[in-house]
Scaffold this motif. Structure first.
Motif, PDB file in Angstrom:
ATOM      1  N   GLY A  75       9.242   6.803   1.464  1.00  0.00           N
ATOM      2  CA  GLY A  75       8.292   7.636   2.203  1.00  0.00           C
ATOM      3  C   GLY A  75       8.038   8.958   1.526  1.00  0.00           C
ATOM      4  O   GLY A  75       8.618   9.265   0.471  1.00  0.00           O
ATOM      5  N   PRO A  76       7.164   9.772   2.101  1.00  0.00           N
ATOM      6  CA  PRO A  76       6.840  11.080   1.515  1.00  0.00           C
ATOM      7  C   PRO A  76       8.082  11.956   1.360  1.00  0.00           C
ATOM      8  O   PRO A  76       8.978  11.947   2.198  1.00  0.00           O
ATOM      9  N   PHE A  82       3.069  11.997  -1.240  1.00  0.00           N
ATOM     10  CA  PHE A  82       2.408  10.854  -0.612  1.00  0.00           C
ATOM     11  C   PHE A  82       3.299   9.618  -0.595  1.00  0.00           C
ATOM     12  O   PHE A  82       2.867   8.547  -0.177  1.00  0.00           O
ATOM     13  N   GLY A  83       4.547   9.764  -1.011  1.00  0.00           N
ATOM     14  CA  GLY A  83       5.458   8.635  -1.030  1.00  0.00           C
ATOM     15  C   GLY A  83       5.273   7.751  -2.258  1.00  0.00           C
ATOM     16  O   GLY A  83       4.590   8.117  -3.218  1.00  0.00           O
ATOM     17  N   HIS A 268       2.575   4.537   4.588  1.00  0.00           N
ATOM     18  CA  HIS A 268       2.058   5.733   3.917  1.00  0.00           C
ATOM     19  C   HIS A 268       1.168   5.381   2.723  1.00  0.00           C
ATOM     20  O   HIS A 268       0.303   6.167   2.343  1.00  0.00           O
ATOM     21  N   ALA A 271      -2.024   5.030   4.517  1.00  0.00           N
ATOM     22  CA  ALA A 271      -2.387   6.176   5.353  1.00  0.00           C
ATOM     23  C   ALA A 271      -2.937   7.346   4.534  1.00  0.00           C
ATOM     24  O   ALA A 271      -3.982   7.914   4.887  1.00  0.00           O
ATOM     25  N   PHE A 272      -2.271   7.699   3.438  1.00  0.00           N
ATOM     26  CA  PHE A 272      -2.691   8.881   2.686  1.00  0.00           C
ATOM     27  C   PHE A 272      -4.019   8.690   1.955  1.00  0.00           C
ATOM     28  O   PHE A 272      -4.889   9.571   2.020  1.00  0.00           O
TER      29      PHE A 272
END
Length: 302
Positions: A75-76, A82-83, A268, A271-272
């Protein structure tokens, strides 16, 4: 995917409706939002351009394809904001790298649409007659073709490449922008200063360049932002469907398409990039809408 060219064309109606009521108390809030939108666009374009020029030598950027076994689907974090993806790739670096194609396609298609579509709309709206009839016929025929079918046809016949994607999307933007410019030109061409120049015997080509074009340009610039946002979304959709540029070239849509396979363990990754697309398109639409309102010249104020 709906006919995107028609979506661009009806943007004028949405913008006009948005002008109907703008309370004075909202002025400061809109100015703040306008500043934030511009700041976001400058930041995104600046980071992407710097990443394009300097690559991994730019602080915070890494090889977007580099494998990191110690950070698979991580993850981030402070080091990786941003992971990481399925093989430990830095998602932030992928987003920056993918922005090169996504933004380049958006800006290139808009430039082509303004150049060709704008010229068509200017000539049709000012000279009218046979020229207007021919241009309107071309616009109506091009807008009647389903966008997805047109893109699939061009990509299938000519192959998947950056040039072909730009060509296909340009064929969607040209008629839409031509229709918008034609409508704006028709309004400007009927104004007193244009009629006065015609009575004085000024050549029509000179009137078109010196009187009509400068008054149409603000509207065209405003819709350029709106069109760029729509084209970025369309290119992302094509990448998601596997119809854009071929691997290993990255785009924002392709990052999302690859990341959806691990959506349950690494959300993520989707998502990002999705957030970046959302904020970029939202900023483009807001800036375009605000510019259209600020450039609007009403007859009552003349």
């Amino acid at each position: 995917m709906t006919n995107v060219a028609q979506e661009i064309a009806v943007g004028s109606q949405h913008a006009a409706e948005a002008q109907a009521a703008t309370p004075g108390g909202d002025g400061k809030r809109r100015n703040v939002l306008f500043g934030l939108a511009v700041a976001w666009l400058v930041a995104v374009v600046g980071i992407v351009v710097l990443g394009w020029i300097f690559g991994e030598s730019l602080p915070g950027l890494r090889d977007p394809a580099a494998i990191n076994q110690d950070a698979i689907n991580a993850g981030p974090s402070w080091r990786y904001p941003f992971g990481n993806a399925s093989f430990g790739e830095d998602v932030f670096s992928q987003v920056v790298d993918g922005g090169r194609i996504s933004l380049f396609v958006g800006f290139s298609v808009t430039a082509i649409g303004i150049g060709l579509g704008g010229a068509m709309g200017l000539f049709a709206g000012y000279y009218r007659g046979v020229i207007d009839g021919i241009v309107r016929l071309i616009i109506n025929v091009m807008l009647s073709i389903p966008a997805l079918l047109l893109v699939i046809f061009i990509v299938t016949i000519r192959g998947q490449s950056l040039a072909n994607v730009i060509l296909a999307l340009s064929l969607l933007a040209i008629p839409a922008l031509a229709r918008i410019v034609r409508a704006s030109t028709l309004q400007v061409a009927d104004r007193e200063f244009v009629k006065a120049a015609e009575v004085l015997g000024v050549k029509r080509a000179s009137i078109l360049a010196r009187e009509v074009l400068p008054n149409v340009m603000p509207t065209l610039i405003s819709f350029a932002f709106l069109t760029t946002g729509i084209i970025i979304v369309v290119e992302g959709t094509l990448s998601f469907l596997g119809l854009s540029v071929q691997p290993p070239t990255l785009t924002w849509g392709k990052i999302i398409a690859v990341g959806r396979a691990k959506l349950d363990v690494a959300p993520h990754v989707v998502a990002f990039p999705s957030l970046v697309i959302f904020l970029t398109v939202l900023s483009l639409n807001f800036v375009g809408d605000q510019l259209l309102k600020r450039f609007d010249i009403r007859e009552a104020s003349l």
